[in-house]
Design an enzyme around this catalytic site. Structure first.
Site, mmCIF file in Angstrom:
data_model
loop_
_atom_site.group_PDB
_atom_site.id
_atom_site.type_symbol
_atom_site.label_atom_id
_atom_site.label_comp_id
_atom_site.label_asym_id
_atom_site.label_seq_id
_atom_site.Cartn_x
_atom_site.Cartn_y
_atom_site.Cartn_z
ATOM 1 N N ASP A 1 10.097 2.780 6.590
ATOM 2 C CA ASP A 1 9.646 1.495 7.138
ATOM 3 C C ASP A 1 10.607 1.052 8.216
ATOM 4 O O ASP A 1 11.821 1.188 8.081
ATOM 5 C CB ASP A 1 9.530 0.414 6.057
ATOM 6 C CG ASP A 1 8.593 -0.701 6.481
ATOM 7 O OD1 ASP A 1 7.515 -0.833 5.858
ATOM 8 O OD2 ASP A 1 8.925 -1.420 7.467
ATOM 9 N N ASP B 1 -27.333 13.859 2.284
ATOM 10 C CA ASP B 1 -28.524 14.711 2.264
ATOM 11 C C ASP B 1 -28.928 14.961 3.701
ATOM 12 O O ASP B 1 -28.805 14.083 4.553
ATOM 13 C CB ASP B 1 -29.651 14.125 1.416
ATOM 14 C CG ASP B 1 -30.150 12.777 1.920
ATOM 15 O OD1 ASP B 1 -29.438 12.114 2.705
ATOM 16 O OD2 ASP B 1 -31.263 12.394 1.529
ATOM 17 N N GLY C 1 -30.426 16.858 10.746
ATOM 18 C CA GLY C 1 -30.535 15.408 10.623
ATOM 19 C C GLY C 1 -29.585 14.971 9.519
ATOM 20 O O GLY C 1 -29.702 15.427 8.382
ATOM 21 N N GLU D 1 -41.975 14.698 12.917
ATOM 22 C CA GLU D 1 -40.981 14.051 13.769
ATOM 23 C C GLU D 1 -40.994 14.848 15.066
ATOM 24 O O GLU D 1 -40.840 16.075 15.042
ATOM 25 C CB GLU D 1 -39.607 14.068 13.113
ATOM 26 C CG GLU D 1 -39.539 13.141 11.905
ATOM 27 C CD GLU D 1 -38.174 13.126 11.221
ATOM 28 O OE1 GLU D 1 -37.238 13.782 11.713
ATOM 29 O OE2 GLU D 1 -38.069 12.469 10.179
ATOM 30 N N HIS E 1 -3.630 -15.988 10.021
ATOM 31 C CA HIS E 1 -4.319 -16.761 8.989
ATOM 32 C C HIS E 1 -3.319 -17.772 8.433
ATOM 33 O O HIS E 1 -2.190 -17.420 8.096
ATOM 34 C CB HIS E 1 -4.828 -15.788 7.920
ATOM 35 C CG HIS E 1 -5.034 -16.392 6.572
ATOM 36 N ND1 HIS E 1 -5.875 -17.447 6.364
ATOM 37 C CD2 HIS E 1 -4.518 -16.065 5.361
ATOM 38 C CE1 HIS E 1 -5.862 -17.750 5.072
ATOM 39 N NE2 HIS E 1 -5.037 -16.931 4.446
ATOM 40 N N VAL F 1 0.831 -1.210 0.000
ATOM 41 C CA VAL F 1 0.000 0.000 0.000
ATOM 42 C C VAL F 1 0.867 1.263 0.000
ATOM 43 O O VAL F 1 0.689 2.159 -0.826
ATOM 44 C CB VAL F 1 -0.981 -0.005 1.195
ATOM 45 C CG1 VAL F 1 -1.754 1.302 1.252
ATOM 46 C CG2 VAL F 1 -1.943 -1.183 1.071
ATOM 47 N N VAL G 1 -3.902 -6.957 -0.793
ATOM 48 C CA VAL G 1 -3.145 -6.784 -2.035
ATOM 49 C C VAL G 1 -4.142 -6.537 -3.177
ATOM 50 O O VAL G 1 -3.932 -5.701 -4.066
ATOM 51 C CB VAL G 1 -2.287 -8.035 -2.338
ATOM 52 C CG1 VAL G 1 -1.665 -7.943 -3.723
ATOM 53 C CG2 VAL G 1 -1.224 -8.232 -1.266
ATOM 54 N N TYR H 1 -8.618 -21.759 0.020
ATOM 55 C CA TYR H 1 -8.239 -21.272 -1.311
ATOM 56 C C TYR H 1 -6.882 -21.853 -1.706
ATOM 57 O O TYR H 1 -6.114 -22.287 -0.839
ATOM 58 C CB TYR H 1 -8.247 -19.741 -1.380
ATOM 59 C CG TYR H 1 -7.196 -19.046 -0.531
ATOM 60 C CD1 TYR H 1 -5.900 -18.873 -1.013
ATOM 61 C CD2 TYR H 1 -7.500 -18.554 0.721
ATOM 62 C CE1 TYR H 1 -4.935 -18.227 -0.246
ATOM 63 C CE2 TYR H 1 -6.547 -17.906 1.494
ATOM 64 C CZ TYR H 1 -5.266 -17.741 1.008
ATOM 65 O OH TYR H 1 -4.318 -17.117 1.764
#
Ligand code: FAD
Length: 817
Positions: free
Chosen positions: A32, A546, A560, A649, A222, A12, A358, A259
């Site tokens: 890094d 909106d 609102g 309301e 994982h 990324v 990825v 997978y």
């Protein structure tokens, strides 16, 4: 240009550096903590399977953009993307049906995908045992991204454009002056910066803590293994090395959480079937000290046994091989499975781009680059925005519970109306106990429990018999025919709706109106007691939200809005206004208030006896608000409707909510009106042509396209005004009515016109008023009422007709009372 520091040189961060340089930014530094090029994060060992089909249009688009970019970066000696295609197989009838639904998403979002039979599955992936699969979904454009090669190629390009990459440099702190970023402090000194983008992968939560930002992601393990040589795979090995060495399509066997990809004559297997492994970040370096890198935990052979047995069953060639090695790789999971993108709401110049696979990496990097450089990401990021969660949802236990669920469900069949069992009751309406007593089924919105329908209304189905068809089982999940009766009762008599979960914001102070005015498409500077419906647009004229703005006092507005994103947006505007000397405050008041809507022909009979205010249609007119004592409690009435019926309301404090609701409920019962849930409201609003922001329209759509141009004033200055005037209208949100009574639709089904894919359904409801499904769908602007179209439901074409935008009461007679 601004000086940019990117934290993290994974797929990324590196993609982002490349995108920023491509946009002309010369001063980009990527730091890094690990060595380069393999920095030790998730990207350093990612097997790189890329499947672009996704329930989310945005995630699918980001994946497609990633594939396009990585394909383009490939050279004969550096294959960034190996387009072997993708094959997802079904071993149960339910999964086969699900593959048809997925093929629908692919058609909706413009991806290539086809449901194929068993013989084709085996032709595409000859290692499969035909006896084990019922069919598959073939996605020819998917494939394998070689993350490290993509990193190397993009880094080279970014460096050629002036970017710097610093290895072994840990960011220890983010430096700020006031509410602006000015740099980062590393273990090798200070780096000045105007913009800092955190691309720290599963370290994202810890990096967020440096700037007081809760990044709701959880580092989880994982399992991934590689087999010894598989003789049956050898003929399909490509003579090239690395990720290039595959010709078999990437394979997903989601019924078993598995997978597969090919590594030459070996097979890589990933498994999500084990219990979630939440990584303790405080002991990460100790726990991984013996491993090749900090993103790898030891492999659990016992946890993989079931996966290995099942793999040998569907891919019998694996019986001639063994597991050569495995590891538990770490990457990010999030409460809703989406990535974390966007700006820090309270610290200018700090951005986040984390929890990104990825699969979406280059697309997400391009969106963030656009966002940083131009202010607009170019796509609908509402489901990816790091600010999309309410504070209650950011509770760490809730984040871990929901993210663990996301891990467990990663390959599950998820119903669009599914309500998670974990992290519930985070936010309760003041009326919650009353709703429970009425037998409410609850959904969740921004952490708020909200009733979908009430079991207590079951007998309504006799009072209002509806000639509804037998619904397919899939449609009835998370739904009840009671909702139809509640909808009919509302139109015929009246309905009470608990609107408490809708986000309300108070903007106060002498500069309240002036602060809000440029952000919305209508001028809020009107007499006290006025209410306006308006849009928030971005610079390109896309609909950000909106809103309904009530001027409750000279220097106080109650707005609102659509959720946490709007709260962040308004708070940001107020912060900047204050920096310019304005006096204005923005405060979310959702949880401290309670709002009940009373709508329908008998609304007056319910409310008038409870108040001295003249609530007659001419007393409190449409789009007006007033304070009043109702049932003995101080309340505010707003004459608006989200269902297209006369009424208000009525908002009061949370502490008075129950008392107000009890009095309203008593009067409602007397006239035969009922409590209604969200499912009924959804049906009513769709009949009435009202949009739901985030579902029917997003920032990729203009007001004209979305059918809300009526809310754009000609004589008012606002963000996006110039763009809105110039934007061509090529597609439009259409209203459709099904030809057959028994057609149902939910969302995201592909729309076809004269046999071509032309758009997709956004929301739909079977309408008792129409006696058929009414749906909204995006399609070409030149579709006209009466045109025949089809939508696909699990592989079956359903015929519909384009209808006028409003199906029920287009003249607004009912609203007028
Ligand atoms: P990373 O690559 O983790 O980069 C983050 C970087 O930030 C690290 O290099 C780290 O050193 C650096 N950093 C952190 N803190 C600091 C600091 N304070 N100062 C300086 N630097 C810092 N995705 C797919 O799309 N398809 C797959 O098939 C797939 N399979 C996977 C299989 C496994 C076993 C695992 C573990 C993951 C898989 N993923 C897959 C997910 C994918 O690998 C990640 O989502 C992706 O690599 C994340 O990239 P990133 O750049 O955000 O993070």
């Amino acid at each position: 240009g601004p000086r940019v520091v990117v934290i993290g040189a994974g797929i990324v961060g590196t993609s982002l550096a490349d995108e920023l340089v491509a946009r002309g930014l010369g001063d980009v530094t990527v730091v890094d903590r690990g060595p380069l090029p393999a920095a030790g994060g998730s990207s350093s060992h990612a097997p790189g399977l890329v499947f672009a089909t996704n329930a989310s249009r945005t995630l699918s688009d980001l994946a497609a953009a990633t594939i396009t970019k990585f394909r383009g970066l490939s050279t004969p000696d550096a294959l960034c993307f190996n387009a072997v295609g993708g094959l997802e197989v079904a071993t149960t009838p339910e999964r086969l049906a699900e593959l048809h639904r997925k093929a629908g998403w692919a058609a909706s979002w413009g991806r290539r995908a086809e449901v194929v039979d068993t013989a084709d599955c085996v032709r595409l992936h000859p290692l499969l045992d035909p006896a084990t699969v019922l069919g598959g979904l073939h996605t020819p454009d998917d494939g394998l991204a070689d993350a490290l090669t993509c990193i190397a190629v993009q880094r080279r390009r970014a460096e050629a454009g002036g970017a710097r990459f610093l290895a072994d440099t840990q960011v220890l702190d983010v430096l700020t002056v006031g509410d602006r970023v000015v740099g980062v402090r590393t273990d090798a000194g200070v780096l000045d910066a105007d913009v800092v983008v955190s691309c720290g992968g599963f370290w994202g939560a810890e990096l967020g803590e440096l700037v007081g930002l809760t990044v709701p992601l959880v580092a989880m393990g994982h399992e991934y293994v590689t087999t010894t040589a598989v003789p049956a795979a050898a003929p399909f090995a490509d003579p090239r090395t690395g990720h290039a060495a595959a010709t078999l399509p990437i394979l997903r066997h989601q019924n078993a959480d598995l997978y597969y990809r090919q590594h030459g004559d070996r097979i890589g297997i990933g498994y999500y079937g084990h219990d979630p492994v939440v990584v303790d970040m405080t002991s990460l370096y100790d726990d991984t000290a013996d491993q090749p890198m900090p993103s790898m935990l030891p492999f659990s052979a016992s946890g993989f046994r079931a996966a290995w047995d099942e793999s040998q069953r569907v891919l019998p060639g694996l019986r001639d091989a063994a597991i050569a090695d495995g590891f538990t790789g770490i990457f990010s999971f999030t409460p809703d499975g989406g990535p974390m993108l966007g700006p820090h709401p309270g610290l200018d110049g700090f951005w986040v781009a984390e929890a990104i696979w990825v699969t979406q990496s280059a697309g997400a990097a391009a969106a963030i680059a656009d966002w940083v450089v131009t202010g607009a990401p170019g796509i609908d990021v509402s489901g990816c925005d790091v600010n999309r969660f309410a504070p209650a949802e950011l509770d760490r236990d809730a984040v871990v519970a929901r993210s663990s669920r996301a891990f467990v469900e990663v390959y599950d069949i998820i119903h669009p109306r599914a309500v998670p069992a974990e992290a519930r009751d985070l936010r309760l309406s003041a009326l919650h106990d009353d709703h429970v007593a009425r037998g409410a089924s609850f959904g969740v919105s921004h952490g708020c429990e909200r009733p979908l329908w009430f079991a207590a209304n079951r007998s309504l189905t006799e009072r209002f018999p509806i000639d509804a068809p037998g619904m397919p089982e899939w449609y009835t999940r998370g739904w009840s025919p009671i909702a139809l009766a509640e909808a009919v009762a509302t139109r015929e008599v009246g309905g009470l709706f608990d609107m408490s979960s809708l986000t309300r914001v108070e903007i106060s102070g002498p500069d309240a109106v002036a602060t809000l005015a440029p952000l919305i498409t209508r001028d809020p500077d009107r007499p006290v007691g006025s209410v306006v419906y308006a849009l928030m647009l971005d610079e390109t004229g896309g609909v950000l939200s909106d809103v309904t703005v009530a001027r409750v006092d000279h220097d106080r507005l109650v707005v609102g809005v659509n959720g946490p994103l709007d709260v962040a947006r308004l708070s940001h505007a107020a912060r900047h206004a204050r920096a310019r000397g304005a006096t204005v405050d923005v405060r979310e008041i959702t949880d401290e208030t309670c709002c009940v809507a009373v709508w329908g022909p008998r609304a007056l009979d319910i409310v008038a006896p409870l108040t001295d205010l003249d609530v007659s249609p001419s007393g409190l007119r449409y789009y007006r608000c007033a304070d009043a004592v109702v049932a003995g409690v101080q309340a505010s009435l707003t004459r608006v409707s989200y269902v297209g019926e006369f009424g208000w309301e009525i908002t009061t404090s949370a502490s008075d909510g129950s008392r107000l609701a009890a009095a309203l409920g008593e009067n409602a019962e007397r006239v035969g009106a009922v409590w209604g849930g969200r499912a009924a409201m959804d049906c009513l609003r769709i009949e009435k042509g009202y949009r739901s922001w985030g579902t029917d329209m997003t920032r990729t759509d203009s007001p004209h396209e979305a059918g809300v141009a009526f809310a754009v004033a000609k004589d008012h200055e606002f963000v996006g005004r110039a763009a809105v005037a110039e934007r061509p209208v090529v597609r439009q949100l259409h209203t459709l009515v099904a030809d057959d009574r028994d057609t149902v639709l939910l969302e995201s089904e592909p729309l076809r016109h004269r046999g071509s894919d032309v758009g997709y359904v956004t929301s739909a409801a079977w309408s008792p008023a129409v006696g058929a499904t009414v749906a909204y769908a995006w399609g070409p602007a030149d579709l006209r009422p009466g045109d025949a179209v089809t939508a696909e439901w699990f592989g079956q074409e359903r015929s519909l007709r384009v209808a006028p935008p409003v199906t029920v009461d287009p003249e607004n007679l009912r609203l007028k009372g």
